[in-house]
Design a protein around this motif. Structure first.
Motif, PDB file in Angstrom:
ATOM      1  N   MET A 124      37.974  42.651  40.307  1.00 34.20           N
ATOM      2  CA  MET A 124      37.547  42.237  41.635  1.00 34.20           C
ATOM      3  C   MET A 124      38.776  42.341  42.530  1.00 34.20           C
ATOM      4  O   MET A 124      39.856  41.885  42.159  1.00 34.20           O
ATOM      5  CB  MET A 124      37.042  40.796  41.612  1.00 34.20           C
ATOM      6  N   VAL A 125      38.620  42.954  43.687  1.00 36.59           N
ATOM      7  CA  VAL A 125      39.725  43.071  44.639  1.00 36.59           C
ATOM      8  C   VAL A 125      39.398  42.135  45.792  1.00 36.59           C
ATOM      9  O   VAL A 125      38.372  42.288  46.460  1.00 36.59           O
ATOM     10  CB  VAL A 125      39.914  44.514  45.137  1.00 36.59           C
ATOM     11  N   THR A 126      40.257  41.158  46.008  1.00 33.78           N
ATOM     12  CA  THR A 126      40.018  40.158  47.046  1.00 33.78           C
ATOM     13  C   THR A 126      40.317  40.719  48.423  1.00 33.78           C
ATOM     14  O   THR A 126      40.856  41.821  48.556  1.00 33.78           O
ATOM     15  CB  THR A 126      40.899  38.917  46.814  1.00 33.78           C
ATOM     16  N   GLY A 127      40.005  39.944  49.444  1.00 37.30           N
ATOM     17  CA  GLY A 127      40.263  40.346  50.816  1.00 37.30           C
ATOM     18  C   GLY A 127      41.727  40.621  51.079  1.00 37.30           C
ATOM     19  O   GLY A 127      42.083  41.398  51.954  1.00 37.30           O
ATOM     20  N   ALA A 128      42.602  39.988  50.305  1.00 39.88           N
ATOM     21  CA  ALA A 128      44.041  40.208  50.463  1.00 39.88           C
ATOM     22  C   ALA A 128      44.504  41.482  49.754  1.00 39.88           C
ATOM     23  O   ALA A 128      45.681  41.813  49.775  1.00 39.88           O
ATOM     24  CB  ALA A 128      44.804  39.006  49.923  1.00 39.88           C
TER      25      ALA A 128
ATOM     26  N   VAL B 261      42.072  41.498  40.591  1.00 38.70           N
ATOM     27  CA  VAL B 261      42.011  40.455  39.563  1.00 38.70           C
ATOM     28  C   VAL B 261      41.084  40.954  38.457  1.00 38.70           C
ATOM     29  O   VAL B 261      39.960  41.392  38.746  1.00 38.70           O
ATOM     30  CB  VAL B 261      41.442  39.136  40.158  1.00 38.70           C
ATOM     31  N   LYS B 262      41.555  40.917  37.223  1.00 41.89           N
ATOM     32  CA  LYS B 262      40.698  41.316  36.105  1.00 41.89           C
ATOM     33  C   LYS B 262      39.625  40.241  35.938  1.00 41.89           C
ATOM     34  O   LYS B 262      39.928  39.050  35.923  1.00 41.89           O
ATOM     35  CB  LYS B 262      41.497  41.462  34.820  1.00 41.89           C
ATOM     36  N   VAL B 263      38.356  40.686  35.841  1.00 44.87           N
ATOM     37  CA  VAL B 263      37.245  39.751  35.746  1.00 44.87           C
ATOM     38  C   VAL B 263      36.240  40.204  34.690  1.00 44.87           C
ATOM     39  O   VAL B 263      36.259  41.353  34.249  1.00 44.87           O
ATOM     40  CB  VAL B 263      36.504  39.606  37.100  1.00 44.87           C
TER      41      VAL B 263
ATOM     42  N   VAL C 256      31.177  35.826  38.270  1.00 42.21           N
ATOM     43  CA  VAL C 256      32.391  36.646  38.213  1.00 42.21           C
ATOM     44  C   VAL C 256      33.518  35.709  37.807  1.00 42.21           C
ATOM     45  O   VAL C 256      33.910  34.832  38.563  1.00 42.21           O
ATOM     46  CB  VAL C 256      32.684  37.298  39.581  1.00 42.21           C
ATOM     47  N   THR C 257      34.009  35.896  36.584  1.00 52.12           N
ATOM     48  CA  THR C 257      35.018  34.994  36.032  1.00 52.12           C
ATOM     49  C   THR C 257      36.328  35.729  35.805  1.00 52.12           C
ATOM     50  O   THR C 257      36.357  36.738  35.097  1.00 52.12           O
ATOM     51  CB  THR C 257      34.528  34.397  34.693  1.00 52.12           C
ATOM     52  N   PRO C 258      37.419  35.245  36.420  1.00 51.53           N
ATOM     53  CA  PRO C 258      38.729  35.865  36.165  1.00 51.53           C
ATOM     54  C   PRO C 258      39.074  35.803  34.683  1.00 51.53           C
ATOM     55  O   PRO C 258      38.765  34.825  34.005  1.00 51.53           O
ATOM     56  CB  PRO C 258      39.697  35.014  36.989  1.00 51.53           C
TER      57      PRO C 258
END
Length: 118
Positions: free
Chosen positions: A61-65, A69-71, A82-84
């Protein structure tokens, strides 16, 4: 020539294709925040916890920043979680509202709406 072996093979391939398509993750893609114009300050603050844009990729998952993050993705009770990687909590609950709409629930009074951009 007997058509049965071909027919069985075709049915098997069709079944495998159907099973594979059932496992498709509808979250994969790029999403943009879609708050209504009437959103209050609390809605905007809650949305800022996730970001204006988010991207779900297989395993990431790629956050707004822009931070990847591996999920892990898990589907249950009509929602996706969606769990890191390395976390044991239930994950971020995401409800698919339509082909191009999702709602993310972070415990705020209202889910945060996003629309697919690609």
């Amino acid at each position: 020539m007997n058509g049965r072996p071909f027919g069985r093979a075709a049915i098997l391939l069709l079944s495998l294709g159907i099973l594979a398509s059932c496992g498709k993750n509808p979250l994969i893609g790029h999403w943009k925040l879609n708050l209504p114009p009437t959103a209050d300050m609390l809605d905007k603050i809650a949305a800022s916890a996730i970001g204006d844009e988010i991207e779900f990729e297989p395993g990431t998952m790629v956050t707004g920043a822009g931070v990847p993050v591996k999920v892990q993705y898990d589907q249950r009770d009509g929602r996706w979680f969606v769990t890191p990687e390395g976390q044991s909590d239930q994950g971020l609950p995401v409800k698919v509202v339509g082909d191009d709409k999702i709602e993310i629930d972070i415990g705020h009074s209202k889910p945060i709406p996003y629309v697919r951009t690609k």
